[in-house]
Design a protein around this motif. Structure first.
Motif, PDB file in Angstrom:
ATOM      1  N   VAL A  31       0.867  -1.177   0.000  1.00 48.81           N
ATOM      2  CA  VAL A  31       0.000   0.000   0.000  1.00 48.81           C
ATOM      3  C   VAL A  31       0.903   1.226   0.000  1.00 48.81           C
ATOM      4  O   VAL A  31       1.896   1.281   0.734  1.00 48.81           O
ATOM      5  CB  VAL A  31      -0.911   0.016   1.248  1.00 48.81           C
ATOM      6  N   GLU A  32       0.562   2.220  -0.826  1.00 49.58           N
ATOM      7  CA  GLU A  32       1.373   3.431  -0.949  1.00 49.58           C
ATOM      8  C   GLU A  32       0.571   4.668  -0.542  1.00 49.58           C
ATOM      9  O   GLU A  32      -0.493   4.928  -1.100  1.00 49.58           O
ATOM     10  CB  GLU A  32       1.842   3.610  -2.401  1.00 49.58           C
ATOM     11  N   ASN A  33       1.046   5.398   0.450  1.00 52.10           N
ATOM     12  CA  ASN A  33       0.448   6.677   0.857  1.00 52.10           C
ATOM     13  C   ASN A  33      -1.058   6.597   1.048  1.00 52.10           C
ATOM     14  O   ASN A  33      -1.828   7.308   0.385  1.00 52.10           O
ATOM     15  CB  ASN A  33       0.784   7.766  -0.170  1.00 52.10           C
ATOM     16  N   PRO A  34      -1.530   5.742   1.954  1.00 49.31           N
ATOM     17  CA  PRO A  34      -2.976   5.592   2.149  1.00 49.31           C
ATOM     18  C   PRO A  34      -3.614   6.889   2.618  1.00 49.31           C
ATOM     19  O   PRO A  34      -3.106   7.573   3.514  1.00 49.31           O
ATOM     20  CB  PRO A  34      -3.070   4.503   3.223  1.00 49.31           C
ATOM     21  N   ALA A  35      -4.761   7.223   2.000  1.00 48.12           N
ATOM     22  CA  ALA A  35      -5.411   8.512   2.260  1.00 48.12           C
ATOM     23  C   ALA A  35      -5.995   8.604   3.663  1.00 48.12           C
ATOM     24  O   ALA A  35      -6.122   9.705   4.207  1.00 48.12           O
ATOM     25  CB  ALA A  35      -6.513   8.752   1.224  1.00 48.12           C
ATOM     26  N   ASN A  36      -6.355   7.459   4.270  1.00 56.87           N
ATOM     27  CA  ASN A  36      -7.065   7.491   5.548  1.00 56.87           C
ATOM     28  C   ASN A  36      -6.224   7.039   6.736  1.00 56.87           C
ATOM     29  O   ASN A  36      -6.758   6.660   7.776  1.00 56.87           O
ATOM     30  CB  ASN A  36      -8.340   6.646   5.436  1.00 56.87           C
ATOM     31  N   LEU A  37      -4.895   7.092   6.560  1.00 59.08           N
ATOM     32  CA  LEU A  37      -3.976   6.865   7.667  1.00 59.08           C
ATOM     33  C   LEU A  37      -3.040   8.066   7.776  1.00 59.08           C
ATOM     34  O   LEU A  37      -2.924   8.854   6.830  1.00 59.08           O
ATOM     35  CB  LEU A  37      -3.176   5.579   7.442  1.00 59.08           C
ATOM     36  N   PRO A  38      -2.369   8.257   8.922  1.00 58.29           N
ATOM     37  CA  PRO A  38      -1.496   9.430   9.083  1.00 58.29           C
ATOM     38  C   PRO A  38      -0.422   9.525   8.008  1.00 58.29           C
ATOM     39  O   PRO A  38       0.010   8.518   7.426  1.00 58.29           O
ATOM     40  CB  PRO A  38      -0.877   9.208  10.470  1.00 58.29           C
ATOM     41  N   ASP A  39       0.032  10.741   7.747  1.00 59.87           N
ATOM     42  CA  ASP A  39       1.014  10.994   6.696  1.00 59.87           C
ATOM     43  C   ASP A  39       2.339  10.276   6.929  1.00 59.87           C
ATOM     44  O   ASP A  39       3.102  10.061   5.983  1.00 59.87           O
ATOM     45  CB  ASP A  39       1.272  12.503   6.566  1.00 59.87           C
ATOM     46  N   THR A  40       2.631   9.923   8.189  1.00 57.39           N
ATOM     47  CA  THR A  40       3.892   9.224   8.474  1.00 57.39           C
ATOM     48  C   THR A  40       3.903   7.817   7.898  1.00 57.39           C
ATOM     49  O   THR A  40       4.957   7.203   7.767  1.00 57.39           O
ATOM     50  CB  THR A  40       4.134   9.148   9.987  1.00 57.39           C
ATOM     51  N   ILE A  41       2.712   7.296   7.568  1.00 55.78           N
ATOM     52  CA  ILE A  41       2.618   5.958   6.986  1.00 55.78           C
ATOM     53  C   ILE A  41       2.583   6.111   5.473  1.00 55.78           C
ATOM     54  O   ILE A  41       1.539   6.370   4.876  1.00 55.78           O
ATOM     55  CB  ILE A  41       1.366   5.214   7.502  1.00 55.78           C
ATOM     56  N   ASP A  42       3.757   5.981   4.843  1.00 51.78           N
ATOM     57  CA  ASP A  42       3.816   6.200   3.399  1.00 51.78           C
ATOM     58  C   ASP A  42       3.870   4.903   2.607  1.00 51.78           C
ATOM     59  O   ASP A  42       3.588   4.894   1.407  1.00 51.78           O
ATOM     60  CB  ASP A  42       5.021   7.083   3.040  1.00 51.78           C
ATOM     61  N   ARG A  43       4.191   3.793   3.265  1.00 56.54           N
ATOM     62  CA  ARG A  43       4.325   2.525   2.539  1.00 56.54           C
ATOM     63  C   ARG A  43       4.096   1.363   3.501  1.00 56.54           C
ATOM     64  O   ARG A  43       4.692   1.317   4.582  1.00 56.54           O
ATOM     65  CB  ARG A  43       5.716   2.429   1.916  1.00 56.54           C
ATOM     66  N   ILE A  44       3.236   0.415   3.098  1.00 57.73           N
ATOM     67  CA  ILE A  44       2.941  -0.749   3.926  1.00 57.73           C
ATOM     68  C   ILE A  44       3.246  -2.005   3.116  1.00 57.73           C
ATOM     69  O   ILE A  44       2.448  -2.421   2.266  1.00 57.73           O
ATOM     70  CB  ILE A  44       1.460  -0.769   4.371  1.00 57.73           C
ATOM     71  N   PRO A  45       4.404  -2.627   3.306  1.00 59.96           N
ATOM     72  CA  PRO A  45       4.707  -3.878   2.593  1.00 59.96           C
ATOM     73  C   PRO A  45       3.763  -4.989   3.059  1.00 59.96           C
ATOM     74  O   PRO A  45       3.529  -5.149   4.264  1.00 59.96           O
ATOM     75  CB  PRO A  45       6.149  -4.175   3.003  1.00 59.96           C
ATOM     76  N   LEU A  46       3.245  -5.770   2.096  1.00 59.03           N
ATOM     77  CA  LEU A  46       2.272  -6.803   2.460  1.00 59.03           C
ATOM     78  C   LEU A  46       2.606  -8.175   1.892  1.00 59.03           C
ATOM     79  O   LEU A  46       2.797  -9.127   2.628  1.00 59.03           O
ATOM     80  CB  LEU A  46       0.859  -6.379   2.010  1.00 59.03           C
ATOM     81  N   THR A  47       2.661  -8.305   0.566  1.00 57.43           N
ATOM     82  CA  THR A  47       2.790  -9.650   0.007  1.00 57.43           C
ATOM     83  C   THR A  47       4.131 -10.296   0.344  1.00 57.43           C
ATOM     84  O   THR A  47       4.183 -11.503   0.619  1.00 57.43           O
ATOM     85  CB  THR A  47       2.589  -9.643  -1.521  1.00 57.43           C
ATOM     86  N   GLY A  48       5.211  -9.531   0.329  1.00 55.07           N
ATOM     87  CA  GLY A  48       6.521 -10.095   0.645  1.00 55.07           C
ATOM     88  C   GLY A  48       6.597 -10.645   2.054  1.00 55.07           C
ATOM     89  O   GLY A  48       6.917 -11.833   2.250  1.00 55.07           O
ATOM     90  N   PRO A  49       6.314  -9.814   3.074  1.00 54.58           N
ATOM     91  CA  PRO A  49       6.377 -10.326   4.446  1.00 54.58           C
ATOM     92  C   PRO A  49       5.418 -11.482   4.708  1.00 54.58           C
ATOM     93  O   PRO A  49       5.765 -12.429   5.422  1.00 54.58           O
ATOM     94  CB  PRO A  49       6.012  -9.098   5.285  1.00 54.58           C
ATOM     95  N   LEU A  50       4.204 -11.430   4.113  1.00 53.53           N
ATOM     96  CA  LEU A  50       3.261 -12.518   4.349  1.00 53.53           C
ATOM     97  C   LEU A  50       3.723 -13.801   3.648  1.00 53.53           C
ATOM     98  O   LEU A  50       3.549 -14.906   4.184  1.00 53.53           O
ATOM     99  CB  LEU A  50       1.864 -12.123   3.873  1.00 53.53           C
ATOM    100  N   SER A  51       4.337 -13.663   2.472  1.00 50.67           N
ATOM    101  CA  SER A  51       4.885 -14.835   1.785  1.00 50.67           C
ATOM    102  C   SER A  51       5.960 -15.512   2.626  1.00 50.67           C
ATOM    103  O   SER A  51       6.041 -16.745   2.676  1.00 50.67           O
ATOM    104  CB  SER A  51       5.479 -14.432   0.426  1.00 50.67           C
ATOM    105  N   VAL A  52       6.782 -14.700   3.281  1.00 44.77           N
ATOM    106  CA  VAL A  52       7.837 -15.255   4.136  1.00 44.77           C
ATOM    107  C   VAL A  52       7.226 -15.983   5.330  1.00 44.77           C
ATOM    108  O   VAL A  52       7.625 -17.107   5.672  1.00 44.77           O
ATOM    109  CB  VAL A  52       8.794 -14.142   4.610  1.00 44.77           C
ATOM    110  N   LEU A  53       6.240 -15.359   5.980  1.00 49.83           N
ATOM    111  CA  LEU A  53       5.613 -15.980   7.146  1.00 49.83           C
ATOM    112  C   LEU A  53       4.961 -17.313   6.779  1.00 49.83           C
ATOM    113  O   LEU A  53       5.102 -18.303   7.506  1.00 49.83           O
ATOM    114  CB  LEU A  53       4.564 -15.035   7.742  1.00 49.83           C
TER     115      LEU A  53
END
Length: 322
Positions: A82-104
């Motif tokens: 996720v990149e720069n989500p509109a409904n979360l604070p500006d400090t959250i600019d990137r949320i990695p998802l598929t890579g970390p979940l693939s590892v888990l």
């Protein structure tokens, strides 16, 4: 035994479910979506609920063969984030998802969707009618739609098709959306923006009202709870309903759905005040066939159910793949 994981990452909550090959839920977990300090905190929350759901199901995460994620946008599908989500604070600019979940999970079968696309996959997967032309619309913290046309869920090259909440409905730009642009549907009608819109309307016409306009905790819940007992609350609800009807009319003209399922907290908690006015105004706004408009059949489970269906059907939600 094959096991599958579904994840719903919203602006307010993150949740995960684990099911077997028959779709029977074996474990689930929920947490609040972190407000920072960075997107990594959100990633860790996703991994945390997946671990917890797997623990409740009595399996190790590595036993899951596939996972689906329905996430707030905008998405970067190539990076699985996720990149720069509109409904979360500006400090959250990137949320990695598929890579970390693939590892888990120790699997490459991880499918990322916009949350509303996951919603339409869920509706289509579980619907008895299973129409080829349908829309899932969410009116919640934000506004978005998952669209299925001729049997194909529209994702777009970057995964961001269906961001209908960012259609410009008001060319005068009275309200600024959370994305920073003016006049967007979401800027008037989302759960996050209804109280801001009410304040702006009250500033223009400061009538007497029992709404706690000046309370920092003033919310969309207050507006709908006072509707019917407070003239100004009724005015806000009527204005929001008008913008919603315009947005739905745009969806109808763009995609010609047979049915529009509506979900999200604002709609689920206030179905008569949200859906009835939309239905009433369709004949005045739509020049083509008017679809059936109803509440989602899956309640607030719709996104996580769609994410799970995506995992079980190689990312598409097409039951013929089972």
């Amino acid at each position: 035994m094959a096991y599958y994981v579904g994840v719903d990452l919203g602006a307010t909550n993150v949740r995960a479910v684990v099911a077997d090959g028959e779709g029977t839920l074996l474990g689930q977990a929920r947490d609040r979506t972190p407000r920072g300090p960075t997107g990594i905190a959100v990633t860790e929350a996703v991994l945390g609920v997946v671990r917890e759901a797997c623990g409740e199901a009595g399996i190790d995460p590595s036993e899951a063969v596939a996972a689906g994620i329905g996430a707030i946008g905008p998405l970067d599908l190539a990076e699985g984030a996720v990149e720069n989500p509109a409904n979360l604070p500006d400090t959250i600019d990137r949320i990695p998802l598929t890579g970390p979940l693939s590892v888990l999970l120790d699997t490459d079968e991880v499918y990322l969707h916009n949350d509303t696309n996951a919603g339409v996959i869920g509706e289509r997967f579980h619907s008895d009618r299973n129409p080829d032309d349908m829309v899932y619309l969410t009116i919640s913290s934000g506004i978005g739609a998952g669209v299925c046309v001729d049997g194909h869920v529209l994702a777009g090259w970057d995964g961001n098709a269906g961001e209908v909440g960012h259609m410009t409905l008001d060319p005068h730009g009275f309200m600024t959306c959370g994305c920073g642009h003016d006049g967007h549907w979401e800027g008037y009608c989302s759960g996050n923006n209804i109280p801001k819109y009410a304040r702006e309307l009250h500033e223009e016409d400061p009538v007497e009202t029992s709404l706690p306009i000046d309370d920092p905790d003033f919310s969309a819940v207050d507006v709908y709870e006072h509707a019917g007992d407070d003239d100004f609350a009724d005015h806000v609800v009527k204005q929001v309903a008008h913008w919603n009807a315009m947005g739905v009319a745009n969806i109808v003209h763009s995609y010609a759905p047979l049915i529009i399922y509506v979900g999200g907290a604002v709609a689920l908690n206030n179905p008569e005040l949200v859906l009835d006015p939309i239905r009433e105004q369709m004949s005045e706004m739509v020049m083509s066939n008017i679809p059936e408009i109803q509440l989602t059949t899956l309640g607030d489970e719709v996104v996580v159910e769609g994410a799970l269906a995506s995992a079980m059907t190689a990312g598409t939600g097409d039951r013929s793949r089972l």
